[in-house]
Design a protein around this motif. Sequence first.
Motif, mmCIF file in Angstrom:
data_model
loop_
_atom_site.group_PDB
_atom_site.id
_atom_site.type_symbol
_atom_site.label_atom_id
_atom_site.label_comp_id
_atom_site.label_asym_id
_atom_site.label_seq_id
_atom_site.Cartn_x
_atom_site.Cartn_y
_atom_site.Cartn_z
ATOM 1 N N TRP A 7 -9.632 15.788 -4.491
ATOM 2 C CA TRP A 7 -8.820 16.722 -5.271
ATOM 3 C C TRP A 7 -9.006 16.554 -6.779
ATOM 4 N N HIS A 8 -9.816 15.582 -7.174
ATOM 5 C CA HIS A 8 -10.104 15.336 -8.596
ATOM 6 C C HIS A 8 -8.794 15.174 -9.377
ATOM 7 N N LEU A 9 -7.999 14.220 -8.926
ATOM 8 C CA LEU A 9 -6.659 14.047 -9.471
ATOM 9 C C LEU A 9 -6.649 13.175 -10.728
ATOM 10 N N PRO A 10 -5.688 13.433 -11.618
ATOM 11 C CA PRO A 10 -5.516 12.570 -12.798
ATOM 12 C C PRO A 10 -4.751 11.305 -12.418
ATOM 13 N N ALA A 11 -5.443 10.375 -11.778
ATOM 14 C CA ALA A 11 -4.807 9.179 -11.233
ATOM 15 C C ALA A 11 -5.588 7.934 -11.632
ATOM 16 N N VAL A 12 -4.850 6.833 -11.787
ATOM 17 C CA VAL A 12 -5.459 5.536 -12.067
ATOM 18 C C VAL A 12 -4.923 4.552 -11.034
ATOM 19 N N GLY B 141 0.804 -1.216 0.000
ATOM 20 C CA GLY B 141 0.000 0.000 0.000
ATOM 21 C C GLY B 141 0.836 1.263 0.000
ATOM 22 N N GLY B 142 2.126 1.146 -0.242
ATOM 23 C CA GLY B 142 2.999 2.314 -0.226
ATOM 24 C C GLY B 142 2.919 3.176 -1.471
ATOM 25 N N GLY B 143 2.452 2.601 -2.588
ATOM 26 C CA GLY B 143 2.438 3.330 -3.848
ATOM 27 C C GLY B 143 1.329 4.351 -4.024
ATOM 28 N N PRO B 144 0.080 4.065 -3.641
ATOM 29 C CA PRO B 144 -1.010 5.019 -3.884
ATOM 30 C C PRO B 144 -0.790 6.425 -3.342
ATOM 31 N N PRO B 145 -0.259 6.616 -2.122
ATOM 32 C CA PRO B 145 -0.018 7.992 -1.686
ATOM 33 C C PRO B 145 1.003 8.718 -2.565
ATOM 34 N N LEU B 146 2.027 7.990 -3.034
ATOM 35 C CA LEU B 146 3.018 8.617 -3.912
ATOM 36 C C LEU B 146 2.372 9.107 -5.196
ATOM 37 N N ILE B 147 1.444 8.305 -5.700
ATOM 38 C CA ILE B 147 0.790 8.655 -6.957
ATOM 39 C C ILE B 147 -0.131 9.857 -6.796
ATOM 40 N N CYS B 148 -0.722 10.017 -5.625
ATOM 41 C CA CYS B 148 -1.517 11.222 -5.389
ATOM 42 C C CYS B 148 -0.643 12.463 -5.512
ATOM 43 N N GLY B 149 0.576 12.391 -4.970
ATOM 44 C CA GLY B 149 1.491 13.522 -5.105
ATOM 45 C C GLY B 149 1.893 13.771 -6.534
ATOM 46 N N ALA C 124 -0.972 3.848 -9.925
ATOM 47 C CA ALA C 124 -0.523 3.032 -8.806
ATOM 48 C C ALA C 124 -1.014 1.610 -8.981
ATOM 49 N N PHE C 125 -0.089 0.654 -8.969
ATOM 50 C CA PHE C 125 -0.443 -0.762 -8.924
ATOM 51 C C PHE C 125 -0.384 -1.221 -7.469
ATOM 52 N N PHE C 126 -1.311 -2.069 -7.077
ATOM 53 C CA PHE C 126 -1.273 -2.691 -5.762
ATOM 54 C C PHE C 126 -2.058 -3.998 -5.837
#
Length: 337
Positions: A177-182, A131-139, A155-157
């Motif tokens: 934050w309506h982020l461009p994230a997958v 679960g370490g990757g999703p917060p990084l991807i938000c940034g 983010a893959f998990f």
Amino acid sequence: MTDVLRTTEAARLPRPDAAALLSAYRTMRTVRTFEERLHEAFAAGEIPGFVHLYAGQEASAAGVCAHLDDARDVLASTHRGHGHCIAKGVDVKAMMAEIYGRASGVCHGKGGSMHIADLGRGMLGANGIVGGGPPLICGAALAAKVRGDGGVGVAFFGDGGSNQGTTLESLNLASVWHLPAVFVAENNGYAETTAAGWSVGGGSIAARAAAFGIAGESVDGSDFFAVYEAAGQAVARARSGGGPTLIEVRLERYYGHFEGDAQTYRAPDEVARARSGRDCLTRFRQQVTGARELTLEQLDSIDAEAARLVDDAVSEAMAAPPPTAADLETDVYVSYR
């Protein structure tokens, strides 16, 4: 979106052309060959540390990363990260050297299998923290949004990581934050040794998207085209300001949680049935040759090419020197000058 297992019959994106299909197969075959060689090398005692293999899951990395580029898009991986790294374009020989603990490795032999990173390719790194990757991807996604360059964070998990507070908090933050994230949940059925059918509340990871007001769906991870379709829509949504997406890819893990795992928690014929009936490379070959988009000769040529590449990568890694004592204090701090 609803939580429906997508198949290629539901595809709405244009079908990849022959060049893109060859590229996708090259990625998947390279990952499979790389992982199977590591399986042998670890058993022979050639590799230090732990190794978590991605074999069986190749269509997920290939289908998602086919829509990403180096300049704008970044990816955060997991402890099972070799496939993601290769699909994002990290050099195979430098990866192999890293896993062998050699100074010529992509991280100079200091990270090993679970910490491969290549910022130049948009690979923020494999990660030993579940679960370490999703917060990084938000940034990363927030940075892309501020820059306005159309960049996307992915983010893959795993199914185990889907239950972590860091992942759920990241889904909430990306929504607010309506982020461009997958967010790509690779559900291979087991969080280490714990069955996802027992540990994932509600029985569906994708259905959790509704709680955060974002798009979400499940796809068949044995079908490259199903993953490609879902990921293409998610990346396009993110680039156009449509916000984040949660994709659950249901797939198979051919080897244990780690190399040396006896897998006593699995049925005796479970892996054999997966290999014979749900292998993503076999299915891809049948799909593209059946549609006369590619020939068996083209695919076989890529098989041979991948085998040569991995053979060369192993030979070069074994011949390369390890880091020295003088390297101990390098690569510790970042200089912003």
